[in-house]
Design a protein around this motif. Sequence first.
Motif, PDB file in Angstrom:
ATOM      1  N   ARG A   1      11.994   2.749  23.385  1.00  0.00           N
ATOM      2  CA  ARG A   1      10.985   1.541  24.658  1.00  0.00           C
ATOM      3  C   ARG A   1      10.334   0.570  23.616  1.00  0.00           C
ATOM      4  N   ALA A   2      10.897   0.777  21.951  1.00  0.00           N
ATOM      5  CA  ALA A   2      10.702  -0.391  21.906  1.00  0.00           C
ATOM      6  C   ALA A   2      12.196  -2.066  21.786  1.00  0.00           C
ATOM      7  N   THR A   3      12.468  -1.273  22.281  1.00  0.00           N
ATOM      8  CA  THR A   3      14.216  -2.178  22.674  1.00  0.00           C
ATOM      9  C   THR A   3      14.137  -2.874  24.175  1.00  0.00           C
ATOM     10  N   LYS A   4      14.537  -4.382  24.197  1.00  0.00           N
ATOM     11  CA  LYS A   4      14.347  -5.197  25.162  1.00  0.00           C
ATOM     12  C   LYS A   4      15.792  -4.256  26.257  1.00  0.00           C
ATOM     13  N   GLN A   5      16.141  -5.431  27.582  1.00  0.00           N
ATOM     14  CA  GLN A   5      17.055  -4.941  27.964  1.00  0.00           C
ATOM     15  C   GLN A   5      17.951  -5.829  27.392  1.00  0.00           C
TER      16      GLN A   5
ATOM     17  N   PHE B   1      20.953   8.423  23.469  1.00  0.00           N
ATOM     18  CA  PHE B   1      21.007   7.409  23.912  1.00  0.00           C
ATOM     19  C   PHE B   1      21.538   7.393  25.735  1.00  0.00           C
ATOM     20  N   GLU B   2      21.957   8.687  25.684  1.00  0.00           N
ATOM     21  CA  GLU B   2      22.930   9.302  27.924  1.00  0.00           C
ATOM     22  C   GLU B   2      20.757   8.785  28.509  1.00  0.00           C
ATOM     23  N   LYS B   3      20.479   9.862  27.673  1.00  0.00           N
ATOM     24  CA  LYS B   3      18.694  10.239  28.411  1.00  0.00           C
ATOM     25  C   LYS B   3      18.025   8.361  28.453  1.00  0.00           C
ATOM     26  N   ASN B   4      18.028   7.703  27.035  1.00  0.00           N
ATOM     27  CA  ASN B   4      16.844   6.855  27.087  1.00  0.00           C
ATOM     28  C   ASN B   4      17.696   5.382  27.654  1.00  0.00           C
ATOM     29  N   GLY B   5      18.462   4.954  28.544  1.00  0.00           N
ATOM     30  CA  GLY B   5      18.753   4.054  29.367  1.00  0.00           C
ATOM     31  C   GLY B   5      19.920   3.142  28.815  1.00  0.00           C
ATOM     32  N   PHE B   6      20.454   4.056  28.007  1.00  0.00           N
ATOM     33  CA  PHE B   6      21.779   3.215  26.661  1.00  0.00           C
ATOM     34  C   PHE B   6      23.174   3.353  27.348  1.00  0.00           C
ATOM     35  N   THR B   7      23.907   2.003  27.174  1.00  0.00           N
ATOM     36  CA  THR B   7      25.563   1.864  27.516  1.00  0.00           C
ATOM     37  C   THR B   7      26.073   1.539  26.551  1.00  0.00           C
ATOM     38  N   ASP B   8      27.765   1.472  27.038  1.00  0.00           N
ATOM     39  CA  ASP B   8      27.855   1.212  25.152  1.00  0.00           C
ATOM     40  C   ASP B   8      27.734   1.641  24.190  1.00  0.00           C
ATOM     41  N   ILE B   9      27.392   3.059  24.469  1.00  0.00           N
ATOM     42  CA  ILE B   9      27.292   4.257  23.498  1.00  0.00           C
ATOM     43  C   ILE B   9      28.779   4.577  22.335  1.00  0.00           C
ATOM     44  N   LYS B  10      27.989   4.197  21.269  1.00  0.00           N
ATOM     45  CA  LYS B  10      29.033   4.357  20.007  1.00  0.00           C
ATOM     46  C   LYS B  10      28.588   5.521  18.779  1.00  0.00           C
ATOM     47  N   ILE B  11      29.289   7.069  19.062  1.00  0.00           N
ATOM     48  CA  ILE B  11      28.610   7.254  18.120  1.00  0.00           C
ATOM     49  C   ILE B  11      29.595   7.759  17.007  1.00  0.00           C
ATOM     50  N   SER B  12      29.501   7.744  15.913  1.00  0.00           N
ATOM     51  CA  SER B  12      30.744   7.910  14.930  1.00  0.00           C
ATOM     52  C   SER B  12      30.343   8.811  13.852  1.00  0.00           C
ATOM     53  N   PRO B  13      31.104   9.807  13.299  1.00  0.00           N
ATOM     54  CA  PRO B  13      30.927  10.124  12.080  1.00  0.00           C
ATOM     55  C   PRO B  13      30.767  10.000  10.965  1.00  0.00           C
ATOM     56  N   TYR B  14      30.055   9.616   9.618  1.00  0.00           N
ATOM     57  CA  TYR B  14      30.361   8.884   8.174  1.00  0.00           C
ATOM     58  C   TYR B  14      30.469  10.444   7.119  1.00  0.00           C
ATOM     59  N   LYS B  15      30.929  10.136   5.698  1.00  0.00           N
ATOM     60  CA  LYS B  15      31.337  11.293   4.940  1.00  0.00           C
ATOM     61  C   LYS B  15      31.154  12.305   4.786  1.00  0.00           C
ATOM     62  N   GLY B  16      31.441  12.819   6.603  1.00  0.00           N
ATOM     63  CA  GLY B  16      31.231  14.938   6.707  1.00  0.00           C
ATOM     64  C   GLY B  16      29.927  14.526   6.873  1.00  0.00           C
ATOM     65  N   VAL B  17      29.106  13.838   6.480  1.00  0.00           N
ATOM     66  CA  VAL B  17      27.275  14.508   6.601  1.00  0.00           C
ATOM     67  C   VAL B  17      26.417  14.136   7.499  1.00  0.00           C
ATOM     68  N   SER B  18      26.748  12.717   8.732  1.00  0.00           N
ATOM     69  CA  SER B  18      25.810  12.321   9.087  1.00  0.00           C
ATOM     70  C   SER B  18      26.948  11.736  10.310  1.00  0.00           C
ATOM     71  N   TRP B  19      25.363  11.538  11.560  1.00  0.00           N
ATOM     72  CA  TRP B  19      25.934  10.199  12.313  1.00  0.00           C
ATOM     73  C   TRP B  19      25.500   8.826  12.441  1.00  0.00           C
ATOM     74  N   ARG B  20      26.500   8.303  12.676  1.00  0.00           N
ATOM     75  CA  ARG B  20      25.903   6.693  13.412  1.00  0.00           C
ATOM     76  C   ARG B  20      25.903   6.559  14.545  1.00  0.00           C
ATOM     77  N   GLY B  21      24.749   6.130  15.041  1.00  0.00           N
ATOM     78  CA  GLY B  21      24.823   5.704  16.754  1.00  0.00           C
ATOM     79  C   GLY B  21      24.437   4.273  17.258  1.00  0.00           C
ATOM     80  N   THR B  22      24.490   4.224  18.321  1.00  0.00           N
ATOM     81  CA  THR B  22      24.354   2.626  18.364  1.00  0.00           C
ATOM     82  C   THR B  22      24.825   2.409  19.785  1.00  0.00           C
ATOM     83  N   GLY B  23      24.267   1.330  21.028  1.00  0.00           N
ATOM     84  CA  GLY B  23      24.184   1.511  22.437  1.00  0.00           C
ATOM     85  C   GLY B  23      22.973   0.346  22.486  1.00  0.00           C
ATOM     86  N   THR B  24      23.342  -0.125  24.094  1.00  0.00           N
ATOM     87  CA  THR B  24      22.976  -1.366  24.441  1.00  0.00           C
ATOM     88  C   THR B  24      21.972  -0.715  25.361  1.00  0.00           C
TER      89      THR B  24
END
Length: 259
Positions: A125-129, A234-257
């Motif tokens: 909600r804090a992210t603009k369109q 990301f999918e449930k909150n209205g994002f596109t161009d979603i990128k999810i990637s693992p980091y060092k086997g213990v965490s997730w990086r996520g980003t979307g527009t």
Amino acid sequence: MDAQQVQQREWSWQWEHFQDHEEWLFWDWVSPNTPEDFRGKRVLDAGCGVGQHLSFVAPYAGHLVGMDLNASHVARERTQKFSNVECLEGDIAKATFTDPFDIVYCVGVIHHTDNPDATFANLARATKQGGRTIVWCYSKEGNALNEYVLEPFKRWIFLRLPKNALRILSKVMTAGLYPWVYTVYLLPLRFLPYYEYFQNFRKLSFERNDLNVFDKLNAPQTFFITQERIRGWFEKNGFTDIKISPYKGVSWRGTGTKM
């Protein structure tokens, strides 16, 4: 309605006694986003802690707001040299903003909140369109020892210790990892737990590795997030161009527009 998350003295104590200067690690965590993606943007650091990430982003952002429930006073003091940085005290799961942000990032925090799902929804909600939300969080995948061994010990023992004693213990535990990380974990034995994670361990200073260990002993609560769950945020909150990637086997990086 969920209750307001309460302040937790564990975090303010931690950030009054530790600092983090490893900028390259932050940019690893928010990848594939780069410093240029922040250039001139209005940005929110959700859960800014001591303000270390604010200092990394400030040279690029137009206006940068850091919000933290427990350590905003420390962040304010440590970022005062930046005229484009504003530090606020607040609950990132509940806070409302009149003007949404071009970029909202939450690095290493969302998995410590009372309700990570609700927290992400509020960050959306804090992210603009057309703006971007970025999160980095602990993964459930690859973290069985942390979740099922360390976490119970933390609740039963570590959180009951005086903080100065816990800090001594974290230093001893950190030092105890070095012989293993520089012998057995140099061998091509990728099946070993935290094999990828210890690649970073060898790049970091002792002080930064100690902070990582102390953080795991000190955090009042930790949720471990599945790949399905972070993608669902990301999918449930209205994002596109979603990128999810693992980091060092213990965490997730996520980003979307935000659409």
